[in-house]
Design an enzyme around this catalytic site. Structure first.
Site, PDB file in Angstrom:
ATOM      1  CB  SER A  60      49.230  33.375  49.793  1.00  0.00           C
ATOM      2  OG  SER A  60      48.483  32.701  50.775  1.00  0.00           O
ATOM      3  CG  ASP A 186      46.081  35.169  50.750  1.00  0.00           C
ATOM      4  OD1 ASP A 186      46.897  35.517  49.895  1.00  0.00           O
ATOM      5  OD2 ASP A 186      45.802  33.981  50.987  1.00  0.00           O
TER       6      ASP A 186
END
Length: 324
Positions: A60, A186
């Site tokens: 991320s 993500d």
């Protein structure tokens, strides 16, 4: 023949005696500014500790920071850290990361694959990651089609930017990234701190676990919910993401330590104070995170970080919270 055997023996000893340093960075949205502060304090220290990381892994926002790290080769850690600080201080609120779709949230819910449009973040990555990776980098993302965790590395060349933006595409909030024929989101949907890849990249340098050191920077612990019911939709998403990703960090880190028990887990640096929410990109919040990171990094250098003990305690607390 004896001369040849001697040379081969010396060559093997040289390879076997190589050491490898790996850095792994957690996801956490705007809390990535904290990681930048920590890295600056480590890179600028005069302690004599080696911070020439052979490899960096990120999930991320940790993948974005990993990309910034990889813009500089080993041995240029201080210029790299200053570059990261410049990146974070260049942000000016959420508009640097996303904009609303025409029609607002309703349009995002009904007609798009994300609540907001993260096109500014994608352009930001292209601007700040202009060079090919200068050191080994691994970023993790979640394959929404197959339900798998996928890793990407420097062999992608400039396409590593696509992998980084995929890793940082928070589901529901941002649209998934279509890359290599799949929809990616993500990496924290599955894992939020990739210690496994950090060790594996180093095992390609040296087969001896005892010659591998791993430094881990966490973006922030889960903080108790306030006794209120006034959360807006992004606030609820942010809190769910934080709780889930923190557990995913401690779980996988704990198991990596079990899988590779002889690795030197050197530093495990975690915010010593509550940091602003993961979608707070105001200059005030970012500067707070940076300064806290600098302070915590300095404390870690003073010996106030016992990586294995820290992670084991975090894992224990996470299990207690979940089990009740």
């Amino acid at each position: 023949m004896l001369w040849l055997i001697t040379l081969l023996s010396l060559a093997w000893q040289k390879v076997d005696s190589q050491k490898c340093l790996a850095l792994t960075l957690e996801g956490g949205g705007s809390k990535g500014a904290y990681e930048a502060g920590v890295l600056y304090s480590l890179a600028s220290s005069t302690s004599g500790v080696n911070f020439k990381w052979n490899a960096v892994t990120g999930i991320s926002i940790g993948s974005v920071n990993s990309g910034l790290v990889a813009q500089y080769p080993m041995g240029q850690e201080l210029p790299m850290a200053n570059y990261m600080l410049n990146f974070w201080r260049s942000l000016n609120g959420s508009s640097s990361i996303w904009v609303d779709w025409t029609g607002g949230y309703a349009s995002g819910l009904l007609f798009h694959s994300g609540l907001v449009n993260n096109a500014p973040a994608v352009e930001l990555a292209k601007t700040w990651l202009p060079k090919l990776p200068q050191r080994n980098i691994t970023v993790g993302s979640t394959n929404l089609d197959l339900g798998d965790f996928g890793n990407f590395n420097e062999t992608l060349g400039m396409a590593i930017i696509d992998a980084i933006t995929a890793s940082a595409s928070i589901p529901f909030m941002f649209p998934p990234k279509i890359f290599e024929g799949y929809a990616w989101a993500d990496g924290a949907c599955i894992m939020n701190l990739d210690v496994f890849s950090a060790v594996q990249r180093c095992l390609a340098v040296t087969p001896n676990q005892k010659d591998i050191s791993v430094d881990m920077i966490f973006a922030g612990p889960v903080t108790p919910l306030k006794n209120e019911t006034s959360f807006k939709t992004p606030d609820v998403l942010s809190r769910i993401y934080e709780i889930h990703s923190w557990d995913q960090s401690t779980w996988y880190t704990y198991n990596a330590m079990k899988a590779y028990p002889n690795v030197n887990y050197r530093y495990s640096i975690i915010p010593s104070q509550v940091v602003p929410g993961m979608l707070n990109f105001t200059k005030q919040a970012i500067e707070f995170d940076i300064q806290l990171g600098i302070k915590d990094g300095q404390n870690a250098l003073k010996g106030q970080s016992q990586a294995k003990e820290v992670v084991q305690e975090l894992y224990k607390k996470a299990r207690e919270i979940i089990i009740g």
